[in-house]
Enzyme design. Sequence first.
Site, PDB file in Angstrom:
ATOM      1  N   TYR A  79      -3.733   0.078   9.655  1.00 46.02           N
ATOM      2  CA  TYR A  79      -3.419  -1.095   8.829  1.00 46.02           C
ATOM      3  C   TYR A  79      -1.892  -0.255   8.002  1.00 46.02           C
ATOM      4  O   TYR A  79      -1.457  -0.682   8.234  1.00 46.02           O
ATOM      5  CB  TYR A  79      -4.839  -0.039   8.273  1.00 46.02           C
ATOM      6  CG  TYR A  79      -4.370  -0.355   6.562  1.00 46.02           C
ATOM      7  CD1 TYR A  79      -5.153  -1.053   5.887  1.00 46.02           C
ATOM      8  CD2 TYR A  79      -3.906   1.091   5.251  1.00 46.02           C
ATOM      9  CE1 TYR A  79      -5.042  -1.855   4.097  1.00 46.02           C
ATOM     10  CE2 TYR A  79      -3.553   0.098   4.201  1.00 46.02           C
ATOM     11  CZ  TYR A  79      -4.177  -0.759   3.812  1.00 46.02           C
ATOM     12  OH  TYR A  79      -4.483  -1.289   2.083  1.00 46.02           O
ATOM     13  N   SER A 103       0.770  -1.165   0.244  1.00 44.20           N
ATOM     14  CA  SER A 103      -0.009  -0.167  -0.192  1.00 44.20           C
ATOM     15  C   SER A 103       1.137   0.995   0.373  1.00 44.20           C
ATOM     16  O   SER A 103       2.055   1.255   0.099  1.00 44.20           O
ATOM     17  CB  SER A 103      -1.025   0.179   0.560  1.00 44.20           C
ATOM     18  OG  SER A 103      -1.850   0.923   1.542  1.00 44.20           O
TER      19      SER A 103
HETATM   20  P1  NAP Z   1     -11.926  -5.195  -1.160  1.00 48.95           P
HETATM   21  O1  NAP Z   1     -12.560  -5.166  -2.903  1.00 48.95           O
HETATM   22  O2  NAP Z   1     -12.434  -4.641   0.040  1.00 48.95           O
HETATM   23  O3  NAP Z   1     -11.090  -6.489  -1.240  1.00 48.95           O
HETATM   24  C1  NAP Z   1     -10.728  -7.377  -0.419  1.00 48.95           C
HETATM   25  C2  NAP Z   1     -10.571  -8.650  -0.902  1.00 48.95           C
HETATM   26  O4  NAP Z   1      -9.813  -9.316   0.252  1.00 48.95           O
HETATM   27  C3  NAP Z   1     -12.005  -9.141  -0.351  1.00 48.95           C
HETATM   28  O5  NAP Z   1     -12.384 -10.318  -1.453  1.00 48.95           O
HETATM   29  C4  NAP Z   1     -12.555 -10.124   0.700  1.00 48.95           C
HETATM   30  O6  NAP Z   1     -13.420 -11.040   1.075  1.00 48.95           O
HETATM   31  C5  NAP Z   1     -10.495 -10.634   1.431  1.00 48.95           C
HETATM   32  N1  NAP Z   1     -10.924 -10.785   2.500  1.00 48.95           N
HETATM   33  C6  NAP Z   1     -10.666  -9.185   3.326  1.00 48.95           C
HETATM   34  N2  NAP Z   1     -10.997 -10.429   4.161  1.00 48.95           N
HETATM   35  C7  NAP Z   1     -10.597 -11.713   4.147  1.00 48.95           C
HETATM   36  C8  NAP Z   1     -10.255 -12.636   5.357  1.00 48.95           C
HETATM   37  N3  NAP Z   1      -9.851 -12.724   6.397  1.00 48.95           N
HETATM   38  N4  NAP Z   1     -10.274 -13.767   4.948  1.00 48.95           N
HETATM   39  C9  NAP Z   1     -10.107 -14.591   4.028  1.00 48.95           C
HETATM   40  N5  NAP Z   1     -10.584 -12.669   2.505  1.00 48.95           N
HETATM   41  C10 NAP Z   1     -10.771 -11.961   3.158  1.00 48.95           C
HETATM   42  O7  NAP Z   1     -10.566  -4.743  -1.217  1.00 48.95           O
HETATM   43  P2  NAP Z   1      -9.142  -4.497  -2.678  1.00 48.95           P
HETATM   44  O8  NAP Z   1      -8.875  -2.575  -1.859  1.00 48.95           O
HETATM   45  O9  NAP Z   1      -9.533  -5.003  -3.106  1.00 48.95           O
HETATM   46  O10 NAP Z   1      -7.471  -4.879  -1.577  1.00 48.95           O
HETATM   47  C11 NAP Z   1      -7.681  -5.727  -2.228  1.00 48.95           C
HETATM   48  C12 NAP Z   1      -5.953  -5.348  -1.708  1.00 48.95           C
HETATM   49  O11 NAP Z   1      -4.977  -4.166  -1.383  1.00 48.95           O
HETATM   50  C13 NAP Z   1      -5.802  -5.166   0.430  1.00 48.95           C
HETATM   51  O12 NAP Z   1      -4.496  -5.700   0.543  1.00 48.95           O
HETATM   52  C14 NAP Z   1      -5.690  -3.726   0.108  1.00 48.95           C
HETATM   53  O13 NAP Z   1      -5.320  -3.140   1.280  1.00 48.95           O
HETATM   54  C15 NAP Z   1      -4.268  -3.508  -0.529  1.00 48.95           C
HETATM   55  N6  NAP Z   1      -5.206  -1.758  -1.271  1.00 48.95           N
HETATM   56  C16 NAP Z   1      -6.644  -1.177  -1.358  1.00 48.95           C
HETATM   57  C17 NAP Z   1      -5.948  -0.204  -1.833  1.00 48.95           C
HETATM   58  C18 NAP Z   1      -7.327   0.741  -2.455  1.00 48.95           C
HETATM   59  O14 NAP Z   1      -6.820   1.796  -3.283  1.00 48.95           O
HETATM   60  N7  NAP Z   1      -8.565  -0.283  -2.550  1.00 48.95           N
HETATM   61  C19 NAP Z   1      -4.876   0.420  -1.780  1.00 48.95           C
HETATM   62  C20 NAP Z   1      -3.656   0.045  -1.331  1.00 48.95           C
HETATM   63  C21 NAP Z   1      -3.767  -1.553  -1.397  1.00 48.95           C
HETATM   64  P3  NAP Z   1     -14.693 -10.362   1.679  1.00 48.95           P
HETATM   65  O15 NAP Z   1     -15.481  -9.384   0.701  1.00 48.95           O
HETATM   66  O16 NAP Z   1     -15.920 -11.529   1.133  1.00 48.95           O
HETATM   67  O17 NAP Z   1     -14.332 -10.051   2.828  1.00 48.95           O
END
Ligand code: NAP
Length: 251
Positions: free
Chosen positions: A156, A143
């Site tokens: 986080y 991130s």
């Molecule tokens: P998201 O849409 O919230 O997706 C997160 C995914 O992780 C979902 O499929 C969720 O499943 C799964 N997950 C969460 N907790 C879990 C658990 N305990 N066991 C199994 N699966 C779990 O978020 P995203 O933005 O795509 O995030 C993906 C990654 O990118 C994360 O590591 C996040 O920190 C990172 N990131 C995101 C951003 C951003 O701007 N979006 C920026 C930097 C980094 P459910 O939906 O079923 O809970």
Amino acid sequence: MKSPFDLSGKSAVVTGASTGIGRAVTLALASAGADILLVDHSKKEDTAKEVQALGRKAAVIAVDLDNMESVRKVADKAMVEFGKIDILVNNAGIIRRNPIVDFTEKDWDDVMAVNAKAVFFLAQAAARDMIKRKSGKIINIASLLSFQGGILVPSYAASKGAVAQVTKAMANELAQHGINVNAIAPGYIETNNTKSLREDPVRFKAILDRIPAARWGKPEDLQGAVVFLASSASDYVNGHVLAVDGGWLAR
Ligand code: NAP
């Protein structure tokens, strides 16, 4: 000549595969030729069907990655389905927003368990298989808060700092075994994770105004970086945290 980005015959494990960045990453790896084990909280078939429509094998497992038993189940399932793990994308992650003075132990522990502990131990499980074959690609989703402290998200930021450091620590030991461990640091991407930020007009504009590319990112913006780090094109890239952020960190 075979493309250095070709993933034919490779098997990948992607956590949090059915939505947001995980879905985009899954479809990119499958388009490049990889079969995928999709790891999700609850059983979801839609992205798996999209993988199959691309002509690739897809298997699914539903686990809560907040505990070691789930980590073991994922590694075992990958071996049963594909017999090997060529690529691991540690993508699943959660965020809790609260002021420092109100921040609870639960909001600390929950985030660290999924974002940091599961990342390390799933990578360890994959590495044990990859070492035998002297080949493998581990990609951790970091991130901007691997570099910055953020606002209202102390666990986080701590967890993503850990992801960057674990990436480097693992790369240092595993590079000699033909395993590349790298991370991708996404900028501000339009997913469920950032919904509350996007719904806050003040924060939304403040963030947008700082992005040199003048737009928020989309999950698809991560696809090129993940295929690069999963493929032989990155065989001499080790311990790198690749920002895909529209220039945020350059500013
Ligand atoms: P998201 O849409 O919230 O997706 C997160 C995914 O992780 C979902 O499929 C969720 O499943 C799964 N997950 C969460 N907790 C879990 C658990 N305990 N066991 C199994 N699966 C779990 O978020 P995203 O933005 O795509 O995030 C993906 C990654 O990118 C994360 O590591 C996040 O920190 C990172 N990131 C995101 C951003 C951003 O701007 N979006 C920026 C930097 C980094 P459910 O939906 O079923 O809970």
